[in-house]
Design an enzyme around this catalytic site. Structure first.
Site, mmCIF file in Angstrom:
data_model
loop_
_atom_site.group_PDB
_atom_site.id
_atom_site.type_symbol
_atom_site.label_atom_id
_atom_site.label_comp_id
_atom_site.label_asym_id
_atom_site.label_seq_id
_atom_site.Cartn_x
_atom_site.Cartn_y
_atom_site.Cartn_z
ATOM 1 N N SER A 256 1.081 -1.189 0.081
ATOM 2 C CA SER A 256 0.129 -0.075 -0.226
ATOM 3 C C SER A 256 0.940 1.135 0.115
ATOM 4 O O SER A 256 0.595 2.454 -0.494
ATOM 5 C CB SER A 256 -0.696 0.143 1.279
ATOM 6 O OG SER A 256 -0.336 0.251 2.284
ATOM 7 N N LYS A 301 -5.776 4.478 8.467
ATOM 8 C CA LYS A 301 -5.431 5.281 7.867
ATOM 9 C C LYS A 301 -5.190 6.639 7.814
ATOM 10 O O LYS A 301 -4.425 7.262 8.103
ATOM 11 C CB LYS A 301 -5.153 4.507 6.381
ATOM 12 C CG LYS A 301 -4.106 3.229 6.352
ATOM 13 C CD LYS A 301 -3.260 3.022 5.002
ATOM 14 C CE LYS A 301 -2.780 1.391 4.999
ATOM 15 N NZ LYS A 301 -2.890 1.041 3.481
#
Length: 364
Positions: A256, A301
């Site tokens: 990611s 996140k």
């Protein structure tokens, strides 16, 4: 003992018993929470995250932070009170254990898989960044893994360059499996390869190796489908860069961070300042062609990024709806689908022209 006192005592003892039982009851869930966030333009553990040599680089400012998610380990057994607390907490998410560790995957297997994905994301970030800057990158299809006790063991080796399969030129690594699967188990397939030692010597001498060896291998049945042919290798892509790019970041796994690594490389190789000194964070996988893909744990996140001071968050298009459902105060979610989208948005942020930024909504 008065009835009221006895009732209160019994209720207290009952509550204590229920709490103790809850601690002992294990539930099949795991927890996700915000993890560390690291500025790809800065230092980590005393050294630059991105190190480029052999090419002129330019000063940078601001932040292009990659973000992470913490998860409980595969063998951790969550109890009922912990699960309830996690469900109620704003900065944690409780998910079924199998979501993070499917098919009984062990901690070691998960760590290994994450390490491989992280390594691949670094390579794709380099390729995507250089392509965005129109800097040529040489690529070739190679054998990345030879599986033990497979027909290819001893015949092919990790690092061998695959030029063709049955005389058909191989242009990308996915071609290899497609060409092998045209056969039935038990049939022969012919690989046109340049052995790893010869390929390495040619690369060092900066010339294309001319000698291609023909290697015949008898296919066998795939474990998951006896009708499908396989030889027991995993093909991949090996890139040769015109200068050295090192990404120094340990103890991070998964794919990611690809987008943010790519943007950090673009910023360092481009005159001017891509962020304008702003604090931008983000996430997303990256393909060699610059396509940005979705990731897991987006809600965690964004929380982690905002806690560190991020004002803008570059969000993969396919994560937008989920991320926009609960946006931390003060954080703007910017939708990106390619590295080009991200670069254009960063230029707008740098110039303060943010009114027309492609923002995430709950519809995507």
């Amino acid at each position: 003992m008065p009835r009221r006192t006895a009732t209160m005592l019994a209720s207290t003892l009952m509550l204590i018993a229920l709490l103790c039982a809850g601690v002992l009851i294990k539930v099949p869930y795991s927890e996700m929470s915000p993890g560390p966030t690291v500025n790809t333009l800065g230092d980590h553990d005393g050294e630059p995250v991105l190190q480029i040599s052999g090419r002129k680089t330019y000063p940078t400012s601001g932040h292009l932070n990659m973000t992470t998610v913490r998860v409980t380990s595969a063998d951790y057994k969550m109890n009922l009170p912990e699960a309830v607390y996690g469900w109620l907490a704003h900065d944690n998410i409780v998910v079924p254990h199998d979501t993070l560790y499917p098919n009984g995957k062990t901690e070691q297997q998960s760590t290994q898989e994450n390490a491989e994905e992280f390594s691949q994301s670094q390579e794709s970030a380099k390729v995507a960044a250089l392509k965005e800057l129109r800097i040529p990158v040489k690529s070739q299809v190679v054998v990345s893994t030879v599986y033990k006790d497979s027909p290819a063991e001893g015949r092919l080796h990790a690092g061998d360059v695959i030029r063709s399969v049955d005389g058909e030129p191989v242009k990308q690594f996915t071609d290899v499996a497609e060409l092998v699967r045209k056969h039935k188990p038990g049939e022969q397939v012919v690989f046109g390869i340049v052995p790893v030692k010869e390929a390495a010597a040619a690369e060092k001498a900066d010339k294309r190796p001319a000698a291609t060896e023909q290697v015949k291998i008898t296919t066998t049945k795939a474990e998951d489908d006896p009708k499908v042919a396989m030889v027991g290798i995993k093909a991949g892509t090996d890139h040769t860069y015109p200068f050295t790019i090192d990404i120094k970041l340990a103890d991070v796994g998964g794919p990611s961070a690809g987008l943010m690594f790519a943007l950090g490389i673009v910023d360092k190789l481009t005159p001017g300042d891509l962020t304008g000194g702003k604090f931008v964070a983000g996430t997303g996988t990256i393909e060699d062609n610059g396509k940005v893909g979705p990731i897991g744990g987006i809600e965690m996140k964004t929380v982690g990024a905002r806690d560190k001071g991020a004002e803008y968050f570059l969000t993969p298009k396919d994560n937008c709806a989920s991320a926009a459902s609960d946006v931390p105060d003060g954080l703007t979610l910017v939708k990106v689908n390619t590295i080009k989208d991200a670069v254009e948005s960063l230029k707008a942020i740098s110039e303060g022209d943010t009114a027309d930024l492609p923002k995430c909504t709950t519809k995507g």
